[in-house]
Design a protein around this motif. Structure first.
Motif, short mmCIF file in Angstrom:
data_model
loop_
_atom_site.label_atom_id
_atom_site.label_comp_id
_atom_site.label_asym_id
_atom_site.label_seq_id
_atom_site.Cartn_x
_atom_site.Cartn_y
_atom_site.Cartn_z
N GLU A 117 0.82 -1.20 0.00
CA GLU A 117 0.00 0.00 0.00
C GLU A 117 0.86 1.26 0.00
OE1 GLU A 117 -2.73 -0.30 3.21
OE2 GLU A 117 -3.76 -2.04 2.38
N ALA A 118 2.16 1.09 0.31
CA ALA A 118 3.07 2.23 0.27
C ALA A 118 3.34 2.69 -1.14
CB ALA A 118 4.39 1.87 0.97
N GLY A 119 2.94 1.89 -2.17
CA GLY A 119 3.08 2.35 -3.54
C GLY A 119 4.06 1.57 -4.37
N VAL A 120 4.43 0.36 -3.94
CA VAL A 120 5.35 -0.48 -4.72
C VAL A 120 4.62 -1.74 -5.13
CG1 VAL A 120 7.48 -1.83 -4.68
CG2 VAL A 120 7.39 0.40 -3.55
N CYS A 121 4.67 -2.07 -6.43
CA CYS A 121 4.03 -3.27 -6.95
C CYS A 121 5.08 -4.35 -7.21
CB CYS A 121 3.26 -2.97 -8.23
SG CYS A 121 1.77 -1.97 -7.95
N TYR A 122 4.76 -5.57 -6.84
CA TYR A 122 5.69 -6.69 -6.99
C TYR A 122 5.47 -7.38 -8.33
CZ TYR A 122 6.86 -6.44 -2.00
OH TYR A 122 7.30 -6.03 -0.76
N PRO A 123 6.53 -7.88 -8.94
CA PRO A 123 6.35 -8.69 -10.15
C PRO A 123 5.59 -9.97 -9.80
CG PRO A 123 8.65 -8.02 -9.86
CD PRO A 123 7.94 -7.72 -8.58
N PRO A 124 5.03 -10.65 -10.79
CA PRO A 124 4.37 -11.92 -10.52
C PRO A 124 5.33 -12.87 -9.80
CG PRO A 124 3.87 -11.19 -12.74
CD PRO A 124 4.93 -10.26 -12.21
N PRO A 469 15.45 2.73 -23.66
CA PRO A 469 15.15 1.45 -23.03
C PRO A 469 16.42 0.62 -22.81
CG PRO A 469 14.62 1.37 -25.36
CD PRO A 469 15.03 2.79 -25.07
N ILE A 470 16.46 -0.08 -21.68
CA ILE A 470 17.50 -1.08 -21.42
C ILE A 470 16.81 -2.31 -20.85
CG2 ILE A 470 19.29 0.66 -20.98
CD1 ILE A 470 19.01 -0.16 -17.98
N SER A 471 17.44 -3.45 -21.03
CA SER A 471 16.81 -4.68 -20.54
C SER A 471 17.78 -5.63 -19.87
CB SER A 471 16.12 -5.41 -21.70
OG SER A 471 17.04 -5.69 -22.74
N SER A 472 19.03 -5.20 -19.64
CA SER A 472 19.99 -6.10 -19.01
C SER A 472 21.04 -5.29 -18.26
CB SER A 472 20.68 -6.98 -20.06
OG SER A 472 21.49 -6.18 -20.91
N ILE A 473 21.77 -5.97 -17.40
CA ILE A 473 22.84 -5.32 -16.64
C ILE A 473 23.95 -4.85 -17.57
CG2 ILE A 473 24.67 -5.74 -14.94
CD1 ILE A 473 22.78 -7.58 -13.46
N ALA A 474 24.24 -5.62 -18.60
CA ALA A 474 25.30 -5.23 -19.55
C ALA A 474 24.94 -3.91 -20.24
CB ALA A 474 25.50 -6.33 -20.59
N THR A 530 7.94 -5.28 -17.22
CA THR A 530 6.60 -5.84 -17.30
C THR A 530 6.61 -7.34 -17.47
OG1 THR A 530 5.75 -3.78 -18.27
CG2 THR A 530 4.42 -5.76 -18.57
N ALA A 531 7.49 -7.85 -18.35
CA ALA A 531 7.53 -9.29 -18.65
C ALA A 531 8.17 -10.09 -17.53
CB ALA A 531 8.27 -9.53 -19.96
N ASN A 532 8.91 -9.42 -16.65
CA ASN A 532 9.55 -10.09 -15.50
C ASN A 532 10.45 -11.25 -15.94
OD1 ASN A 532 10.07 -10.32 -12.73
ND2 ASN A 532 8.53 -11.92 -12.49
N SER A 533 11.26 -11.00 -16.96
CA SER A 533 12.17 -12.02 -17.46
C SER A 533 13.34 -12.20 -16.50
CB SER A 533 12.69 -11.62 -18.85
OG SER A 533 13.49 -10.44 -18.73
N ASP A 534 14.18 -13.18 -16.77
CA ASP A 534 15.34 -13.41 -15.92
C ASP A 534 16.26 -12.19 -15.91
OD1 ASP A 534 14.40 -15.92 -15.36
OD2 ASP A 534 15.66 -16.94 -16.86
N ALA A 535 16.42 -11.55 -17.08
CA ALA A 535 17.26 -10.35 -17.15
C ALA A 535 16.65 -9.22 -16.32
CB ALA A 535 17.42 -9.92 -18.61
#
Length: 582
Positions: A117-124, A469-474, A530-535
């Motif tokens: 309720e503090a305003g943070v949503c968890y991934p699935p 957009p970025i999608s990985s640590i690299a 959104t997709a909650n992938s491993d990356a």
């Protein structure tokens, strides 16, 4: 249902300390036990968190061992971005039937998603629960990317948001609602009944005796409604599930409109004449002055005024049914009936001269109920109607109310203060209705923010600073190196389509001129998880985040300087940006 809306979960207006958040396996703990051909899944949602009902998915390994789960009733949450949602608080029990021939040991997979309720949503998140023939409770295996030991969640806060608000507040609200209904034409049929029953005392009537008899009469009236409230509470789960169906909601909204129109005296909702005559005859046969007689007549009077108060009573029962609490249901309806009967007690004790005289003001009160009910009808139907139609309906209601309040009537110098106040309120409602029409014509689709698109045109600075957009640590490390070489600070925004606070930041904070100007000094990156992938999970884990929104601010030296977790108002966010960008 309006009361339910008032108790809906709201996001706070301040950032969150990441260390105060629980990992998903603790925030949404799960256990399962087996009894014959059924499983009982217990979800224990920690205080300050909630689960989305429609994002619970249950499967098994091996597959197809579980039937359709029986979900408990959920609390309604009106969300400005995702429409009507249904959520769970506290401890919930879900019954899951098993397929014939299910093995003794298998794995139950419980995929769920929720928010703080503090305003943070968890991934699935997926609990993997071991089911054994022993039937004992089994806790979740910890295969979550965060790792750690599984522990049960904190003690539940309870499934009733009412309990969090307090009984005193709730019962006081119902008492005031009943008092408001008392000052309508619904009270007329009861006045002669009270007078005749108490008049049976003759010359021996004292104020104390009059108070006692009128109180007994009101108790009979109140206990009848209490019984109705208890029934509504006992059948709460059934009522709630049934009322969530689109066809039922839209039908209920249409009936609410019919009820509202009756409050404007366009037609009358009443008992059949034959039944009214029979009740009147029964009243005449009862002798006044006797305690049991007065009490029984009070109970019968509930039938007399029932049709008149049916619209607000239906509203109250809808709220009580949504709680599924029989004790609350009885207490709330009892409080409402006491409010309805309070003027009768005053009449029985002091005589009719203590109350204001009947007049047009009673029609005004009744019309006020009608306007509120029309608004509730729109609110109920909103998730199932096009946004443009919803805005048009609100505009029609607000402008119509403005006309009836005399917004365009000419006032003379001798006009009474009440007329002037009514006109001022009418003009205000007309402006609000006009804003809905202007917003509709400009392409807005949210009645809460009808002029949002127009206001956004003056804050186009944010649009000139698009996120990369970025999608990985690299990819992040490469962008950090580039920003460091250029001597520029960097902003990394964690975002997801299912994150309410993310959308609030994007629509209410980023476009603000002061924020947009300071964001222009940063290299802007966005990790859409959104997709909650491993990356994506690896990116979140690098910063110890459980989910979005999370904004990491890096200085020109490439090192993390500050972070913002949860929704943050524009002024506070601009200040943090300024501290990093200098």
């Amino acid at each position: 249902m309006a009361l339910v809306a008032c108790l809906a979960v709201a996001l706070p207006a301040h950032a969150v300390n990441q260390d105060d958040l629980l990992p998903a396996e603790k925030a949404f703990a799960a256990q399962v036990s087996r009894s014959g051909d059924k499983l009982q899944l217990t979800l224990d949602v920690a205080p300050g968190y909630y689960l989305y009902r429609d994002r619970i998915a249950i499967s098994t390994t091996p597959a197809d061992l579980a039937g359709k789960p029986v979900l408990p009733a959920a609390q309604e949450k009106a969300d400005p971005y995702f429409g009507k949602q249904f959520i769970y608080h506290g401890k919930q029990s879900i019954v899951i039937p098993l397929a014939a021939g299910a093995p003794a040991d298998f794995q139950l997979n419980v995929r769920l998603q929720g928010c703080a309720e503090a305003g943070v949503c968890y991934p699935p998140y997926t609990h993997k629960l071991k089911v054994s023939a022993a039937g004992g409770k089994t806790e979740s295996k910890l295969d979550n990317w965060l790792g750690g030991a599984a522990t049960a969640g904190k003690s539940p806060a309870g499934n009733s948001e009412l309990a969090a608000k307090g009984w005193l507040t709730t019962l006081g609200t119902f008492l005031l609602a009943g008092l408001g209904m008392a000052f309508t034409a619904c009270m007329y049929p009861l006045l002669p009944i009270v007078s005749s029953l108490i008049a049976g005392q003759g010359a021996t009537l004292t104020r104390g005796r009059g108070f006692l008899l009128s109180l007994l009469y009101v108790q009979g009236l109140a206990l009848t409604y209490t019984a109705v409230g208890v029934v509504a509470g006992l059948t709460g789960s059934l009522l709630t599930v049934w009322l969530q169906q689109p066809a039922v909601v839209l039908t209920a909204s249409a009936l609410m409109v019919v009820f509202a129109l009756s409050m404007f005296d366009l037609f009358t909702i009443q008992l059949p004449n034959a039944l009214q005559s029979r009740l009147a005859e029964s009243s005449n046969q009862l002798s006044g002055g006797k305690a049991l007689t007065v009490f029984l007549m009070g109970a019968m009077s509930a039938l007399i005024v029932g049709p008149c108060v049916a619209p607000p009573l239906a509203l109250a029962l809808g709220y009580i049914g949504s709680t599924g609490d029989a004790l609350l249901g009885g207490a709330a309806l009892y409080a409402m009936a006491l409010g309805l009967g309070l003027p009768l007690i005053l009449i029985g004790t002091f005589g009719g001269h203590v109350l204001p005289r009947a007049g047009n003001w009673m029609k005004v009160v009744k019309s006020g109920f009608g306007v509120v009910m029309l608004g509730l009808a729109i609110w109920m139907a909103t998730p199932f109607l096009p946004a443009s139609l919803v805005m048009l309906l609100w505009a029609a209601l607000l402008i119509g109310a403005a006309v009836f309040l005399g917004a365009f009537d000419t006032l003379s110098t001798a006009s009474k203060p009440g007329a002037r106040l009514g006109k001022a309120l009418g003009l205000l409602l007309f402006l609000l209705g006009g804003a809905q029409l202007v917003g509709l014509l400009s392409g807005a689709d949210n009645p809460r923010y009808p002029l949002k698109l127009i206001a956004a045109s003056s804050a186009e600075g944010a649009a000139s600073h698009p996120f990369q957009p970025i999608s990985s640590i690299a990819e992040l490390d490469a962008k950090l190196a580039e920003a460091k070489s250029a001597g520029k600070p960097l902003l990394l925004d964690f975002y997801a389509d299912w994150c309410v606070a993310c959308k609030e930041m994007e629509s209410e904070v980023f476009p603000q001129p002061l924020v947009a100007a300071k964001m222009g000094q940063f290299v802007l990156l966005r990790a859409d998880v959104t997709a909650n992938s491993d990356a994506h999970q690896a990116l979140l884990k690098r910063f110890g985040l459980f989910g979005p929104p999370g904004i990491i601010l890096f200085g020109a030296d490439g090192k993390e300087a500050q972070r913002v977790v949860g929704f943050t108002p524009a002024a506070a966010f601009a200040s943090q940006l300024g501290q990093v960008a200098h």
